[in-house]
Motif scaffolding. Sequence first.
Motif, PDB file in Angstrom:
ATOM      1  N   GLN A 114      -9.769 -10.053   1.038  1.00 60.30           N
ATOM      2  CA  GLN A 114      -8.946 -10.145  -0.164  1.00 60.30           C
ATOM      3  C   GLN A 114      -9.531  -9.309  -1.295  1.00 60.30           C
ATOM      4  O   GLN A 114      -8.800  -8.683  -2.064  1.00 60.30           O
ATOM      5  CB  GLN A 114      -8.773 -11.607  -0.580  1.00 60.30           C
ATOM      6  N   PHE A 115     -10.856  -9.303  -1.424  1.00 55.34           N
ATOM      7  CA  PHE A 115     -11.495  -8.434  -2.414  1.00 55.34           C
ATOM      8  C   PHE A 115     -11.166  -6.971  -2.107  1.00 55.34           C
ATOM      9  O   PHE A 115     -10.873  -6.179  -3.003  1.00 55.34           O
ATOM     10  CB  PHE A 115     -13.013  -8.635  -2.408  1.00 55.34           C
ATOM     11  N   LEU A 116     -11.236  -6.609  -0.829  1.00 54.08           N
ATOM     12  CA  LEU A 116     -10.922  -5.244  -0.428  1.00 54.08           C
ATOM     13  C   LEU A 116      -9.468  -4.916  -0.735  1.00 54.08           C
ATOM     14  O   LEU A 116      -9.162  -3.822  -1.242  1.00 54.08           O
ATOM     15  CB  LEU A 116     -11.189  -5.074   1.067  1.00 54.08           C
ATOM     16  N   ALA A 117      -8.566  -5.843  -0.438  1.00 52.61           N
ATOM     17  CA  ALA A 117      -7.152  -5.611  -0.696  1.00 52.61           C
ATOM     18  C   ALA A 117      -6.892  -5.381  -2.178  1.00 52.61           C
ATOM     19  O   ALA A 117      -6.133  -4.479  -2.561  1.00 52.61           O
ATOM     20  CB  ALA A 117      -6.334  -6.797  -0.194  1.00 52.61           C
ATOM     21  N   VAL A 118      -7.531  -6.165  -3.017  1.00 58.98           N
ATOM     22  CA  VAL A 118      -7.367  -6.010  -4.471  1.00 58.98           C
ATOM     23  C   VAL A 118      -7.864  -4.642  -4.922  1.00 58.98           C
ATOM     24  O   VAL A 118      -7.213  -3.942  -5.719  1.00 58.98           O
ATOM     25  CB  VAL A 118      -8.108  -7.146  -5.209  1.00 58.98           C
ATOM     26  N   ALA A 119      -9.022  -4.234  -4.409  1.00 62.70           N
ATOM     27  CA  ALA A 119      -9.567  -2.933  -4.791  1.00 62.70           C
ATOM     28  C   ALA A 119      -8.661  -1.788  -4.344  1.00 62.70           C
ATOM     29  O   ALA A 119      -8.439  -0.827  -5.093  1.00 62.70           O
ATOM     30  CB  ALA A 119     -10.965  -2.761  -4.193  1.00 62.70           C
ATOM     31  N   LEU A 120      -8.131  -1.884  -3.115  1.00 63.39           N
ATOM     32  CA  LEU A 120      -7.259  -0.826  -2.606  1.00 63.39           C
ATOM     33  C   LEU A 120      -5.927  -0.793  -3.347  1.00 63.39           C
ATOM     34  O   LEU A 120      -5.381   0.287  -3.613  1.00 63.39           O
ATOM     35  CB  LEU A 120      -7.024  -1.023  -1.104  1.00 63.39           C
TER      36      LEU A 120
ATOM     37  N   ALA B 203      -5.520  -1.643  -6.420  1.00 62.49           N
ATOM     38  CA  ALA B 203      -5.818  -1.056  -7.728  1.00 62.49           C
ATOM     39  C   ALA B 203      -5.931   0.461  -7.642  1.00 62.49           C
ATOM     40  O   ALA B 203      -5.612   1.175  -8.601  1.00 62.49           O
ATOM     41  CB  ALA B 203      -7.122  -1.643  -8.278  1.00 62.49           C
ATOM     42  N   ALA B 204      -6.378   0.957  -6.465  1.00 59.07           N
ATOM     43  CA  ALA B 204      -6.529   2.405  -6.283  1.00 59.07           C
ATOM     44  C   ALA B 204      -5.233   3.065  -5.822  1.00 59.07           C
ATOM     45  O   ALA B 204      -5.204   4.277  -5.592  1.00 59.07           O
ATOM     46  CB  ALA B 204      -7.634   2.680  -5.268  1.00 59.07           C
ATOM     47  N   GLY B 205      -4.169   2.289  -5.648  1.00 62.70           N
ATOM     48  CA  GLY B 205      -2.883   2.841  -5.241  1.00 62.70           C
ATOM     49  C   GLY B 205      -2.769   3.134  -3.767  1.00 62.70           C
ATOM     50  O   GLY B 205      -1.964   3.978  -3.354  1.00 62.70           O
ATOM     51  N   ALA B 206      -3.556   2.428  -2.936  1.00 63.28           N
ATOM     52  CA  ALA B 206      -3.526   2.667  -1.491  1.00 63.28           C
ATOM     53  C   ALA B 206      -2.194   2.197  -0.902  1.00 63.28           C
ATOM     54  O   ALA B 206      -1.552   1.270  -1.402  1.00 63.28           O
ATOM     55  CB  ALA B 206      -4.680   1.936  -0.813  1.00 63.28           C
ATOM     56  N   GLY B 207      -1.793   2.845   0.189  1.00 72.25           N
ATOM     57  CA  GLY B 207      -0.568   2.469   0.866  1.00 72.25           C
ATOM     58  C   GLY B 207      -0.771   1.322   1.823  1.00 72.25           C
ATOM     59  O   GLY B 207      -1.906   0.895   2.088  1.00 72.25           O
ATOM     60  N   LEU B 208       0.333   0.837   2.394  1.00 73.27           N
ATOM     61  CA  LEU B 208       0.279  -0.311   3.296  1.00 73.27           C
ATOM     62  C   LEU B 208      -0.532  -0.001   4.547  1.00 73.27           C
ATOM     63  O   LEU B 208      -1.309  -0.839   5.025  1.00 73.27           O
ATOM     64  CB  LEU B 208       1.706  -0.725   3.676  1.00 73.27           C
ATOM     65  N   MET B 209      -0.397   1.207   5.103  1.00 71.00           N
ATOM     66  CA  MET B 209      -1.133   1.569   6.308  1.00 71.00           C
ATOM     67  C   MET B 209      -2.634   1.614   6.037  1.00 71.00           C
ATOM     68  O   MET B 209      -3.439   1.122   6.834  1.00 71.00           O
ATOM     69  CB  MET B 209      -0.643   2.915   6.832  1.00 71.00           C
ATOM     70  N   GLU B 210      -3.031   2.212   4.899  1.00 69.00           N
ATOM     71  CA  GLU B 210      -4.451   2.255   4.549  1.00 69.00           C
ATOM     72  C   GLU B 210      -5.005   0.846   4.393  1.00 69.00           C
ATOM     73  O   GLU B 210      -6.116   0.552   4.849  1.00 69.00           O
ATOM     74  CB  GLU B 210      -4.639   3.032   3.250  1.00 69.00           C
TER      75      GLU B 210
END
Length: 231
Positions: free
Chosen positions: A55-61, A63-70
Amino acid sequence: MSLPYAWKEAGKLTLPVMFGYLPLGAAYGILAVEVGVPWWAAVMMSLVIYAGAGQFLAVALLAAGAGLMELAVATLMLNSRHLFYGLSLLKRFQGAGWRKPYLIFALTDETYSLITTLPAERAGDQALAFRVSLLNQAWWVLGSIAGVLAGSTLAFDSRGIEFALTALFIVLTLEQARRLRRWLPFAIAMMTGLGALLLLPDRHLLLGAIGAASLILLLHYRHVQRREANA
């Protein structure tokens, strides 16, 4: 065993996790609000995903504008460790009935640590494992709610609060070492962890360390089996 006593027993077992999950869940909730995740989505993640570091990783990604696949690939890599230690509970969860799907869903590192260090006479108690798993998630969800509320209403400096996860892992490792009194698994974990830290890039560090440790333990197991067969 009466139902209130059974829940009291599970509550005592989960106290170390509670003291880690409440502040850590709060840290997650605060960070989620800070990066713009809706409060309800942050809480829903703790209910239906329940993946701690994931969940921490998901929040960071996010925030960085990562896509669903990433996001999916990164989460799979981070949580791939469950493939290794989940296999060791296959026999333990046999016959768990309606509890089994939730036991599989709620298998975090901390829950695994508690379940695998139960006294020998309680090792097959799936009802106790279920209560432990449910309480651990309850602590995480309560921490997340507290963090969401604090992040929505207070100015909060969250720097360094994520260290609660590392601190919790250290406490659980020491507790397992005290109960098991077997140095080999911990020595292998330390060697493979340091080796991965020195030799592998950050994105492959966790998977490499887990894979190396699993291979060494498998080879050791085969060696012991051969030695017992020849004895």
